[in-house]
Scaffold this motif. Structure first.
Motif, short mmCIF file in Angstrom:
data_model
loop_
_atom_site.label_atom_id
_atom_site.label_comp_id
_atom_site.label_asym_id
_atom_site.label_seq_id
_atom_site.Cartn_x
_atom_site.Cartn_y
_atom_site.Cartn_z
N UNK A 1 0.84 -1.21 0.00
CA UNK A 1 0.00 0.00 0.00
C UNK A 1 0.87 1.25 0.00
N UNK A 2 1.87 1.25 0.87
CA UNK A 2 2.75 2.41 1.03
C UNK A 2 3.45 2.77 -0.28
N UNK A 3 3.90 1.74 -0.99
CA UNK A 3 4.62 1.96 -2.24
C UNK A 3 3.67 2.09 -3.43
N UNK A 4 2.37 2.12 -3.13
CA UNK A 4 1.34 2.33 -4.15
C UNK A 4 1.33 1.26 -5.23
N UNK A 5 1.80 0.07 -4.89
CA UNK A 5 1.74 -1.00 -5.87
C UNK A 5 0.35 -1.61 -5.92
N UNK A 6 -0.43 -1.38 -4.87
CA UNK A 6 -1.85 -1.76 -4.89
C UNK A 6 -2.67 -0.60 -4.33
N UNK A 7 -3.90 -0.53 -4.79
CA UNK A 7 -4.81 0.54 -4.38
C UNK A 7 -5.37 0.23 -2.98
N UNK A 8 -5.89 -0.99 -2.84
CA UNK A 8 -6.43 -1.48 -1.56
C UNK A 8 -5.95 -2.91 -1.39
N UNK A 9 -5.93 -3.37 -0.16
CA UNK A 9 -5.45 -4.73 0.05
C UNK A 9 -6.34 -5.45 1.07
N UNK A 10 -6.57 -6.74 0.82
CA UNK A 10 -7.41 -7.56 1.67
C UNK A 10 -6.55 -8.70 2.22
N UNK A 11 -6.50 -8.81 3.55
CA UNK A 11 -5.60 -9.77 4.19
C UNK A 11 -6.40 -10.82 4.96
N UNK B 257 -1.74 -3.60 14.38
CA UNK B 257 -2.29 -3.15 13.09
C UNK B 257 -2.22 -1.62 12.98
N UNK B 258 -2.62 -0.95 14.06
CA UNK B 258 -2.62 0.52 14.07
C UNK B 258 -1.20 1.05 13.86
N UNK B 259 -0.26 0.47 14.59
CA UNK B 259 1.12 0.92 14.52
C UNK B 259 1.71 0.72 13.11
N UNK B 260 1.39 -0.43 12.54
CA UNK B 260 1.89 -0.74 11.20
C UNK B 260 1.37 0.27 10.18
N UNK B 261 0.08 0.56 10.26
CA UNK B 261 -0.52 1.52 9.33
C UNK B 261 0.06 2.91 9.54
N UNK C 82 3.61 3.07 8.17
CA UNK C 82 3.59 3.10 6.71
C UNK C 82 2.97 4.39 6.17
N UNK C 83 2.34 5.16 7.05
CA UNK C 83 1.66 6.38 6.62
C UNK C 83 0.54 6.06 5.64
N UNK C 84 -0.14 4.95 5.91
CA UNK C 84 -1.15 4.44 4.97
C UNK C 84 -2.55 4.71 5.51
N UNK C 85 -3.44 5.15 4.64
CA UNK C 85 -4.84 5.36 5.01
C UNK C 85 -5.47 4.01 5.35
N UNK C 86 -5.92 3.85 6.61
CA UNK C 86 -6.49 2.54 7.03
C UNK C 86 -7.67 2.09 6.18
N UNK D 49 -13.73 -6.41 16.36
CA UNK D 49 -14.14 -5.93 15.03
C UNK D 49 -14.50 -4.46 15.07
N UNK D 50 -15.16 -4.05 16.15
CA UNK D 50 -15.52 -2.64 16.27
C UNK D 50 -14.28 -1.76 16.43
N UNK D 51 -13.28 -2.27 17.18
CA UNK D 51 -12.02 -1.52 17.32
C UNK D 51 -11.32 -1.38 15.98
N UNK D 52 -11.32 -2.48 15.23
CA UNK D 52 -10.70 -2.46 13.91
C UNK D 52 -11.41 -1.45 13.02
N UNK D 53 -12.73 -1.48 13.09
CA UNK D 53 -13.53 -0.57 12.27
C UNK D 53 -13.30 0.88 12.67
N UNK D 54 -13.10 1.09 13.98
CA UNK D 54 -12.83 2.45 14.47
C UNK D 54 -11.53 3.01 13.88
N UNK D 55 -10.60 2.12 13.55
CA UNK D 55 -9.36 2.55 12.89
C UNK D 55 -9.63 3.02 11.47
N UNK D 56 -10.72 2.53 10.90
CA UNK D 56 -11.01 2.81 9.50
C UNK D 56 -10.81 1.59 8.61
#
Ligand code: C2E
Ligand code: MG
Ligand code: MG
Ligand code: MG
Length: 270
Positions: free
Chosen positions: A107-117, A133-137, A140-144, A165-172
């Motif tokens: 994501x950071x290097x813009x090789x993909x638009x969105x990613x599903x893990x 997850x939050x720290x990684x994003x 990377x300076x990546x939009x969650x 799941x709600x915490x994850x969603x709160x990250x975006x």
């Protein structure tokens, strides 16, 4: 050879049946594989492949799903053959973190638009999963909002996961229910879960487009799933699209996104 020696030792111990010897051997092979998997990360043997997910209307690529491979000296190993072992041994935790990191890098290097893990329940159960997850994003300076997580039905049913799941969603970050239809719960039950996306299992897509009664039934079942999912406000993704006929039918049913060999196989990013 180690397992023959073990077999003989057990025999000498007396009373062991063929079945038990066979079990021992299986265990030994698993121990070997586990040791090898343990070193896979440090030996740089894991590969993340990416498969496109496309918009059903115009087939524009909307994102990619990460799919793990293990490049052993003897050849490429499918995740179906080592993820279960990684899960029972706990190795899925460091492996999954590495996959997430690879996804954020893409994501950071813009090789993909969105990613599903793909995330296994063992990973999701880690108390620091969301923090990681939050720290990684952040790093990377990546939009969650460019990150999606896929969980299967069985893991989503753990009661405590709704709050994660709600915490994850709160990250975006968005979440998807993967392999829908392979478990036992109804869509009605699952729709109360805080997930935004439904990935319909390939087994439902396979019969669609066949010019038979079974093909007609498969299509009607799919119509029901997509209609209900849309009514719940879920984005739908059909997995395993292999023919143009399937792609056209799913677009007509109102499925949002499509994924399958028709649009691209999983492959390393260039
Ligand atoms: P999944 O998440 O349901 O992934 C979709 C599977 O369908 C992938 O198999 C993909 O290669 C395959 N596929 C996609 N399109 C088609 C098609 O048109 N036809 C056919 N026949 N197959 C198609 P793959 O790569 O073997 O992965 C298998 C499963 O392993 C995944 O199923 C997922 O549950 C698991 N997995 C893969 N990578 C990871 C990972 O990093 N972490 C975890 N926890 N699980 C993973
Ligand atoms: Mg998946
Ligand atoms: Mg799936
Ligand atoms: Mg699966």
């Amino acid at each position: 050879h180690a397992d023959t020696a073990m077999y003989r030792a057990k025999r000498a111990g007396g009373g062991h049946t063929y079945f038990q010897a066979h079990q021992d051997q299986r265990t030994l092979l698993e121990v070997e594989r586990l040791a090898a998997l343990h070193h896979a990360l440090e030996r740089d043997e894991l590969r993340v492949y990416f498969q496109p997910v496309v918009h059903a209307e115009n087939h524009a690529v909307v994102g990619h799903e990460t799919l793990l491979r293990w490049a052993r000296p003897s050849g490429l190993v499918s995740p179906l053959d080592f993820i279960p072992l990684a899960e029972t041994s706990g190795l899925i935790v460091p492996i999954g973190r590495w996959v997430l990191w690879q996804a954020v890098e893409a994501l950071r290097t813009r090789r993909v638009e969105n990613v599903s893990v793909n995330v296994s329940a063992v990973e999701f159960r880690q108390p620091d999963y969301v923090a990681y997850l939050r720290e990684l994003l952040n790093l990377g300076g990546v939009d969650p909002r460019r990150m999606w997580l896929e969980l299967t039905e069985s893991s989503l049913l753990e009661p405590h996961f709704a709050s994660v799941l709600r915490e994850v969603h709160a990250l975006g970050v968005q979440t998807a229910l993967d392999d829908f239809g392979t478990g036992y719960s109804s869509l009605t039950a699952l729709a109360t879960l805080p997930v935004q996306m439904l990935k319909i299992d390939r087994s439902f897509i396979m019969g669609i487009g066949d010019d038979t009664t079974a093909g007609q039934h498969a299509l009607e079942v799919m119509r029901g799933i997509v209609t209900l999912a849309n009514a719940y406000g879920l984005t739908t993704v059909a997995e395993g699209i292999e023919t143009q006929v399937q792609a056209d039918l799913l677009r007509q049913l109102g499925c949002s996104y499509l994924q399958g060999y028709l649009f691209g196989r999983p492959a390393p990013l260039p």
